[in-house]
Design a protein around this motif. Sequence first.
Motif, PDB file in Angstrom:
ATOM      1  N   THR A  66      -6.004  43.820  64.370  1.00 48.97           N
ATOM      2  CA  THR A  66      -6.998  44.890  64.502  1.00 48.97           C
ATOM      3  C   THR A  66      -6.328  46.240  64.747  1.00 48.97           C
ATOM      4  O   THR A  66      -7.014  47.237  64.956  1.00 48.97           O
ATOM      5  N   GLN A  67      -5.006  46.264  64.755  1.00 48.59           N
ATOM      6  CA  GLN A  67      -4.311  47.541  64.920  1.00 48.59           C
ATOM      7  C   GLN A  67      -4.284  48.289  63.598  1.00 48.59           C
ATOM      8  O   GLN A  67      -3.960  47.702  62.561  1.00 48.59           O
ATOM      9  N   PRO A  68      -4.607  49.573  63.629  1.00 44.67           N
ATOM     10  CA  PRO A  68      -4.503  50.332  62.374  1.00 44.67           C
ATOM     11  C   PRO A  68      -3.044  50.455  61.943  1.00 44.67           C
ATOM     12  O   PRO A  68      -2.155  50.533  62.778  1.00 44.67           O
ATOM     13  N   MET A  69      -2.865  50.478  60.645  1.00 44.18           N
ATOM     14  CA  MET A  69      -1.542  50.679  60.044  1.00 44.18           C
ATOM     15  C   MET A  69      -0.605  49.483  60.277  1.00 44.18           C
ATOM     16  O   MET A  69      -0.928  48.562  60.993  1.00 44.18           O
ATOM     17  N   ARG A 116       0.042  47.057  58.510  1.00 42.73           N
ATOM     18  CA  ARG A 116      -0.603  45.772  58.241  1.00 42.73           C
ATOM     19  C   ARG A 116       0.403  44.856  57.559  1.00 42.73           C
ATOM     20  O   ARG A 116       1.064  45.261  56.600  1.00 42.73           O
TER      21      ARG A 116
END
Lengths: 134, 466
Positions: free
Chosen positions: A44-47, A49
């Motif tokens: 769920t952390q942005p970036m 990925r």
Amino acid sequence: MDLLLYCANQDDVFLQVDAVLAEAVRDPKAEVFASLQNLARRLTQPMDRPAVAVFMVVEAGDILRILELGPLMDDIRVILILPRYDPDIAKTAHLLRPRYYTFADSDFRDLGAVATKMFHAPRSKEVPVLEDAP
Amino acid sequence: MIIDDDQVMCDMLATKFSKMGHQTDAAQTLGSGFTKVQKGNFDLVFLDVGMPDGNGLDILPDIRKSSSRPEVIIITGLGDPQGAEMAIRSGAWDYIEKGSSLREITLPLTRALQYRGEKLNHQPLMALKRESIIGNSPVMQPCFDRLAQAAASDANVLITGETGTGKELFARAVHENSARAQQSYVVVDCASLPESLVENLLFGHAPGAFTGADRAQEGLIAQAHRGTLFLDEVGELPLSLQKAFLRVLQEHSFRPLGGGSEVHSDFRLVAATNRDIDTLVSEGRFRRDLLFRLRSLTIGLPPLRERSDDLTELVMGHIATLCERYGIECKGFHPEFIEALRAYSWPGNVRELFNTLERAISAAGYSPTLFRKDLPDAVRIAVAQSALSKKPPLGPLVPEEPEPPSGELPTLRTYLRDITDQLEHSYLEELLVRTGGDLKEACDISGLSRTGLYDRLKKHGISRKR
């Protein structure tokens, strides 16, 4: 291209797999998770990925729990390490649409070959990476 | 429906079509024609390009989207290759010139109606499940029609398209909408598997088949029994294995490595590739007979740059998904944000768009609105460069100093009038070049009223259409 490795029991088999993946991926090293909860939080952390996730499965129930990650797994290529060859587990495993799977009692040479190709062989027309201008 | 400002043309076509047994209606403006199409139930629209209230090609996509989804045949007085290409890409059935014979006009009508009749007879009986596939643009409609056909049949399917166009989503949709949906969906990633492994993975092996094979192992083909086998990046399937796989496709049975007996597998094959597989065949890198078997039914996915109608829906849908994933309030976006996305060419297609949105959301931080500035520099630079390359080089706003009068000296009033006329002419020429003939923009820049601008263009004999 980032790699996640999930393994609830970080035993000798895990050490073997981690070493094989480290050799194949080289840099950066895999991010390791011992719980699916932590792994879900990471997704769920942005970036940053990850492109590939390797799951070391102990039992068929693990596969169903991984399935519950649902859309968090969109666009992530899955590799599975299954506990043993069992037609029922294999059938459940396909629900995750793995790009490759092998077994915990293998020597992982094939896993290394697949990971190397996945990370280093150019695909026929890979998505361009958007690099900001300096 | 005949939409043409030429009453004689409307009457002639209506008479001919009535004799052929068709009911017709006609409109002399785009506005009234479009209203009739929206309210009525038409199989076919004959659409003129040059209409008093606009260009017919501009409303073509909207006509195709109207409830009866009619086929559209463009009729034009002045045919041009770019117009024809634009019309076909926007979903027109055909593009014909008004000078054509009546036979040349009625032939595409007959064919379009025949096609439509067959298409309507083969409508899927159930609604397609395609939650992950966003978009309803006219260029996507044939893909959904093919998807419905694939779901209703058991034929092999080949999905083609550039990287990031959604081939895997379509492959899954074929499986999930088919009679095999409750069975296994088995993926073979031909691009990631080393050649030495593919045969064993596909066919499996018997005990003792090779060193280390101490027990039997079922291959992926066997595991796809009663389900779907998805060969991703099928263009990468090793040539050495293609013959064996062709046999499996024909017989639906095979012999595992080191095995003594044949194994039967009732699988349905879906394959995908971003390669020009015909070129691979001509280069001897892919078997023609295997390709023939693979493409019983083909779904060709368009690149994102041809799906501009879907862009806003894709952007809104994915922003909502990402914001939900990150546990933040759903962000909106400024009109300039979507304008910049529209101006970019998206070589990596939807996948690249989604990566870009992820970066934009991250760059926006706590701001509830996404701005053009939040886009990656690479996108903004490409958009700016593209805009510059489309604009014609700017001419000097201040013309060269006028030549001094030669010969008999005119009156100052006459001299000034001639110079003013020359300046006005140059200005108007430059104005139309810079605005691309857009009258509203030309009026905004020049400060002239629409009538004033028209009068001056007429006086100087300058055509608005460059």
